[in-house]
Motif scaffolding. Structure first.
Motif, PDB file in Angstrom:
ATOM      1  N   UNK A   8      -3.511   6.746  -4.107  1.00 43.70           N
ATOM      2  CA  UNK A   8      -4.738   6.025  -3.761  1.00 43.70           C
ATOM      3  C   UNK A   8      -4.698   4.715  -4.526  1.00 43.70           C
ATOM      4  N   UNK A   9      -5.117   3.652  -3.878  1.00 38.66           N
ATOM      5  CA  UNK A   9      -5.049   2.346  -4.536  1.00 38.66           C
ATOM      6  C   UNK A   9      -6.412   1.671  -4.515  1.00 38.66           C
ATOM      7  N   UNK A  10      -6.728   0.917  -5.562  1.00 36.85           N
ATOM      8  CA  UNK A  10      -7.989   0.170  -5.586  1.00 36.85           C
ATOM      9  C   UNK A  10      -7.889  -1.057  -4.682  1.00 36.85           C
ATOM     10  N   UNK A  11      -9.004  -1.684  -4.429  1.00 44.94           N
ATOM     11  CA  UNK A  11      -9.036  -2.878  -3.579  1.00 44.94           C
ATOM     12  C   UNK A  11      -8.749  -4.125  -4.413  1.00 44.94           C
ATOM     13  N   UNK A  12      -7.607  -4.133  -5.096  1.00 44.23           N
ATOM     14  CA  UNK A  12      -7.193  -5.290  -5.882  1.00 44.23           C
ATOM     15  C   UNK A  12      -6.772  -6.429  -4.967  1.00 44.23           C
ATOM     16  N   UNK A  13      -6.552  -7.598  -5.538  1.00 44.45           N
ATOM     17  CA  UNK A  13      -6.100  -8.745  -4.752  1.00 44.45           C
ATOM     18  C   UNK A  13      -4.792  -8.434  -4.031  1.00 44.45           C
ATOM     19  N   UNK A  14      -3.872  -7.756  -4.718  1.00 49.66           N
ATOM     20  CA  UNK A  14      -2.587  -7.396  -4.107  1.00 49.66           C
ATOM     21  C   UNK A  14      -2.072  -6.129  -4.778  1.00 49.66           C
ATOM     22  N   UNK A  15      -1.665  -5.191  -3.966  1.00 49.61           N
ATOM     23  CA  UNK A  15      -1.073  -3.955  -4.474  1.00 49.61           C
ATOM     24  C   UNK A  15       0.267  -3.747  -3.792  1.00 49.61           C
ATOM     25  N   UNK A  22       7.795   5.081  -4.175  1.00 46.93           N
ATOM     26  CA  UNK A  22       9.257   5.209  -4.244  1.00 46.93           C
ATOM     27  C   UNK A  22       9.899   4.866  -2.898  1.00 46.93           C
ATOM     28  N   UNK A  23       9.504   3.731  -2.342  1.00 46.55           N
ATOM     29  CA  UNK A  23      10.018   3.305  -1.033  1.00 46.55           C
ATOM     30  C   UNK A  23      11.488   2.927  -1.135  1.00 46.55           C
ATOM     31  N   UNK A  24      12.261   3.246  -0.107  1.00 45.08           N
ATOM     32  CA  UNK A  24      13.691   2.926  -0.091  1.00 45.08           C
ATOM     33  C   UNK A  24      14.107   2.101   1.125  1.00 45.08           C
ATOM     34  N   UNK A  25      13.222   1.913   2.085  1.00 46.65           N
ATOM     35  CA  UNK A  25      13.619   1.187   3.290  1.00 46.65           C
ATOM     36  C   UNK A  25      12.653   0.104   3.716  1.00 46.65           C
ATOM     37  N   UNK A  26      11.558  -0.057   3.008  1.00 48.50           N
ATOM     38  CA  UNK A  26      10.558  -1.064   3.372  1.00 48.50           C
ATOM     39  C   UNK A  26       9.817  -1.497   2.118  1.00 48.50           C
ATOM     40  N   UNK A  27       9.268  -2.682   2.167  1.00 45.84           N
ATOM     41  CA  UNK A  27       8.369  -3.175   1.121  1.00 45.84           C
ATOM     42  C   UNK A  27       7.003  -3.294   1.768  1.00 45.84           C
ATOM     43  N   UNK A  28       5.997  -2.691   1.184  1.00 42.99           N
ATOM     44  CA  UNK A  28       4.648  -2.705   1.751  1.00 42.99           C
ATOM     45  C   UNK A  28       3.678  -3.157   0.679  1.00 42.99           C
ATOM     46  N   UNK A  29       2.784  -4.062   1.055  1.00 38.16           N
ATOM     47  CA  UNK A  29       1.738  -4.490   0.133  1.00 38.16           C
ATOM     48  C   UNK A  29       0.402  -4.491   0.857  1.00 38.16           C
ATOM     49  N   UNK A  30      -0.646  -4.266   0.078  1.00 37.80           N
ATOM     50  CA  UNK A  30      -2.016  -4.362   0.576  1.00 37.80           C
ATOM     51  C   UNK A  30      -2.604  -5.602  -0.081  1.00 37.80           C
ATOM     52  N   UNK A  31      -3.200  -6.463   0.733  1.00 39.26           N
ATOM     53  CA  UNK A  31      -3.656  -7.762   0.253  1.00 39.26           C
ATOM     54  C   UNK A  31      -5.124  -7.969   0.607  1.00 39.26           C
ATOM     55  N   UNK A  32      -5.886  -8.493  -0.343  1.00 42.98           N
ATOM     56  CA  UNK A  32      -7.307  -8.772  -0.132  1.00 42.98           C
ATOM     57  C   UNK A  32      -7.609 -10.176  -0.637  1.00 42.98           C
ATOM     58  N   UNK A  33      -8.048 -11.033   0.272  1.00 43.73           N
ATOM     59  CA  UNK A  33      -8.418 -12.395  -0.091  1.00 43.73           C
ATOM     60  C   UNK A  33      -9.929 -12.556   0.080  1.00 43.73           C
ATOM     61  N   UNK A  34     -10.636 -13.039  -0.927  1.00 39.78           N
ATOM     62  CA  UNK A  34     -12.065 -13.289  -0.770  1.00 39.78           C
ATOM     63  C   UNK A  34     -12.316 -14.481   0.148  1.00 39.78           C
ATOM     64  N   UNK A  35     -13.523 -14.575   0.671  1.00 39.89           N
ATOM     65  CA  UNK A  35     -13.889 -15.688   1.553  1.00 39.89           C
ATOM     66  C   UNK A  35     -13.491 -17.010   0.921  1.00 39.89           C
TER      67      UNK A  35
END
Length: 116
Positions: A8-15, A22-35
């Motif tokens: 589970x991840x918090x709603x940080x600017x970027x995670x 432990x990903x081995x075939x992809x890079x995934x990030x969650x991104x949140x930009x304020x208005x």
């Protein structure tokens, strides 16, 4: 070791999920930009295409000088060489997932890769 990872991840600017899952075939990030905010740099890649899923809000991305409007539910694929920069709308935040994979690396689809 289990055959899966869950976090589970918090709603940080970027995670970044690479280490967390432990990903081995992809890079995934969650991104949140304020208005009104934007990613503070333009970038491209050597080998990885990026797939973006807009989770909520709205904004825009500038790709090789062309502005593309974004809203929740949009999906976008960008080739490695394209120069890109993301921005939230002036009045609305934006949340998106970025999936990086090596361009032309897909060797099979679910029906061909599945083992029943």
């Amino acid at each position: 070791m289990a055959n899966f990872s869950k976090v589970s991840v918090p709603a940080d600017a970027r995670t970044e999920l690479h280490d967390k899952l432990s990903l081995t075939g992809a890079e995934i990030s969650i991104n949140n930009l304020p208005a009104g905010a934007g990613v503070p740099f333009v970038h491209a890649h050597k080998h990885n295409e990026e797939i973006y899923a807009i989770l909520s809000g709205k904004g825009r991305v500038v790709i090789d000088g062309e502005t593309v409007e974004l809203t929740a539910g949009d999906w976008l694929r960008i080739s490695p060489a394209a120069k890109r920069q993301f921005f939230a709308a002036e009045d609305t935040a934006i949340s998106f997932i970025c999936i990086q994979v090596r361009e032309n690396s897909l060797e099979g689809y679910t029906k061909d890769d599945a083992v029943l």
